[in-house]
Motif scaffolding. Structure first.
Motif, PDB file in Angstrom:
ATOM      1  N   ARG B  31      -2.094 -91.250  16.114  1.00 42.77           N
ATOM      2  CA  ARG B  31      -1.381 -90.245  16.901  1.00 42.77           C
ATOM      3  C   ARG B  31       0.111 -90.531  16.874  1.00 42.77           C
ATOM      4  O   ARG B  31       0.549 -91.652  16.584  1.00 42.77           O
ATOM      5  CB  ARG B  31      -1.873 -90.226  18.351  1.00 42.77           C
ATOM      6  CG  ARG B  31      -1.598 -91.518  19.115  1.00 42.77           C
ATOM      7  CD  ARG B  31      -1.713 -91.332  20.623  1.00 42.77           C
ATOM      8  NE  ARG B  31      -0.567 -90.623  21.163  1.00 42.77           N
ATOM      9  CZ  ARG B  31       0.603 -91.227  21.436  1.00 42.77           C
ATOM     10  NH1 ARG B  31       0.769 -92.510  21.251  1.00 42.77           N
ATOM     11  NH2 ARG B  31       1.605 -90.530  21.914  1.00 42.77           N
ATOM     12  N   SER B  33       3.859 -89.022  19.038  1.00 44.71           N
ATOM     13  CA  SER B  33       4.493 -88.060  19.942  1.00 44.71           C
ATOM     14  C   SER B  33       5.702 -87.450  19.241  1.00 44.71           C
ATOM     15  O   SER B  33       6.236 -88.013  18.289  1.00 44.71           O
ATOM     16  CB  SER B  33       4.940 -88.765  21.220  1.00 44.71           C
ATOM     17  OG  SER B  33       6.009 -89.649  20.933  1.00 44.71           O
ATOM     18  N   GLN B  60      -1.482 -82.062  21.914  1.00 42.16           N
ATOM     19  CA  GLN B  60      -2.277 -82.122  23.132  1.00 42.16           C
ATOM     20  C   GLN B  60      -1.384 -82.737  24.207  1.00 42.16           C
ATOM     21  O   GLN B  60      -0.806 -83.812  23.991  1.00 42.16           O
ATOM     22  CB  GLN B  60      -3.493 -82.998  22.900  1.00 42.16           C
ATOM     23  CG  GLN B  60      -4.623 -82.737  23.850  1.00 42.16           C
ATOM     24  CD  GLN B  60      -5.871 -83.492  23.462  1.00 42.16           C
ATOM     25  OE1 GLN B  60      -5.907 -84.128  22.397  1.00 42.16           O
ATOM     26  NE2 GLN B  60      -6.859 -83.455  24.313  1.00 42.16           N
ATOM     27  N   TYR B  63      -0.839 -86.566  25.175  1.00 37.01           N
ATOM     28  CA  TYR B  63      -1.345 -87.390  24.071  1.00 37.01           C
ATOM     29  C   TYR B  63      -0.385 -87.393  22.889  1.00 37.01           C
ATOM     30  O   TYR B  63      -0.007 -88.444  22.368  1.00 37.01           O
ATOM     31  CB  TYR B  63      -2.716 -86.862  23.640  1.00 37.01           C
ATOM     32  CG  TYR B  63      -3.286 -87.491  22.376  1.00 37.01           C
ATOM     33  CD1 TYR B  63      -3.951 -88.710  22.423  1.00 37.01           C
ATOM     34  CD2 TYR B  63      -3.153 -86.850  21.137  1.00 37.01           C
ATOM     35  CE1 TYR B  63      -4.482 -89.269  21.265  1.00 37.01           C
ATOM     36  CE2 TYR B  63      -3.686 -87.414  19.987  1.00 37.01           C
ATOM     37  CZ  TYR B  63      -4.343 -88.618  20.053  1.00 37.01           C
ATOM     38  OH  TYR B  63      -4.864 -89.172  18.916  1.00 37.01           O
TER      39      TYR B  63
END
Lengths: 218, 218
Positions: B31, B33, B60, B63
């Motif tokens: 993941r 950001s 999301q 997340y």
DNA sequence: TAGATTGTTAATCGATTAACAATC
DNA sequence: TAGATTGTTAATCGATTAACAATC
């Protein structure tokens, strides 16, 4: 009146102005108005006048612009009256094509050296310039003081060699790799050519045009 | 919510997002950001979120973005899941370099043919593809239906051949010549690569940096 | 739940276009 | 002088950045 800092959008249009003015000159044009030039180039006349006025008034009210004088001035702005000494790193397919295909002297540069690691190409000539082994780089730079380099090496090689090149006094790069010089090295001038990205954008254009077609059909 | 027309500025950033996401994926990121990505790419987090939201929400809240899923989506937007059949016009130094250097299949294309007029290169192979004489172009297009062409021929040749290519059903061009396709042919998709202009911009950068230096010195 | 981070709206900034007075 | 066209200011448009409510 000439501004101090010229916006990037203006700068990126200058080489195209220079080209069009060259063609006009060849075709015997002596003067041209911003309106006429705008039609030929697909811009607005306003934009053309704004652009040229960043550098001071090159035109004459009621007359327009003198083609060859304007071209000469744009050439000077672009630094085409200088000949910055330049080396080419990497004599693979792409390097070879760049060395033979680009008219360096009409772009403000002189190609003075070519370097590679591959023994197959070292010693051969490209145009009039011999391909040197990279071990000769330091001596060559000390003697010939190149100020700019074309990066046509693989990305890993670029990452490795960049610091040496900077140490040797080179601070301007025409970068064909995907290595992001400007993020890692702040005080360096970089012009990136991302050929792959450019082709990818064509892919986007083709596919989004097709999707539009589908939407119209349904 | 996805917008209908995406601005050019956004589109030109997409290939770079795609590249960075690929590197992140290789480095094991699951993941990321928008803030973290913005730091790596030298953009603002705001811009990144705006860009992706042109196409719908890929993230999301709380997340961030799933790296490989986001990359996949950007790839689809760019049409990289397709393989548009493509021919190369001109097997000189530049054409040869493009044919060998570019990873067409990862850019949404498949190179299916190479054409030239020079008897010295016709019949030879570049990679796995034979160079065909241009007289075979019509038959080849009828049989193989290429949809796009790379123009690595001299400008005069491009001006001459372009109408034929369009007649044969090719409507997308990766244009390395200075011939201004988009002005003369409106319904055609063009991505221009002006290598000379790019180098000229580096010349400008070098020379304007020098002038600044002089001003500071005095 | 509390914290994080998105999606999205609003504010700002910059670039382009329009308008027109200056002037050749 | 009259007509043309620039240089330049003002208006518009679009892109970037900031802010924050929504929500995971």
């Amino acid at each position: 009146m000439s501004k101090n800092v010229i916006s990037n959008s203006v700068i990126r249009r200058l080489p195209r102005y220079y080209r069009f003015l060259g063609e006009l000159e060849e075709n015997g044009y002596v003067r041209i108005s911003s309106r006429e030039l705008s039609e030929k180039m697909g811009l607005t006349a306003s934009q053309i006048r704004q652009d040229f006025n960043c550098f001071g008034g090159f035109g004459q009210q009621g007359y327009g612009y003198n083609v060859s004088e304007l071209r000469r001035q744009v050439g000077i702005i672009l630094g085409l009256d200088k000949k910055t000494p330049l080396i080419l790193m990497g004599a693979g397919n792409l390097g070879k094509a760049i060395a033979t295909h680009i008219d360096f002297s009409n772009r403000g540069f002189e190609l003075i050296g070519i370097f590679d690691v591959n023994p197959e190409v070292v010693g051969k000539q490209i145009g009039k310039i011999p391909v040197r082994d990279i071990s000769e780089l330091e001596n060559f730079c000390t003697e010939n003081k190149p100020q700019a380099a074309v990066l046509c090496v693989p990305q890993e090689a670029a990452e490795k060699e960049i610091n040496r090149l900077i140490d040797y006094g080179i601070n301007a790069f025409w970068n064909f790799t995907h290595y992001d010089l400007s993020i890692s090295h702040e005080n360096v001038l970089v012009e990136n050519v991302h050929l792959g990205d450019s082709l990818t954008i064509l892919s986007y254009a083709i596919n989004s045009a097709e999707k539009e077609q589908e939407n119209e059909d349904s």
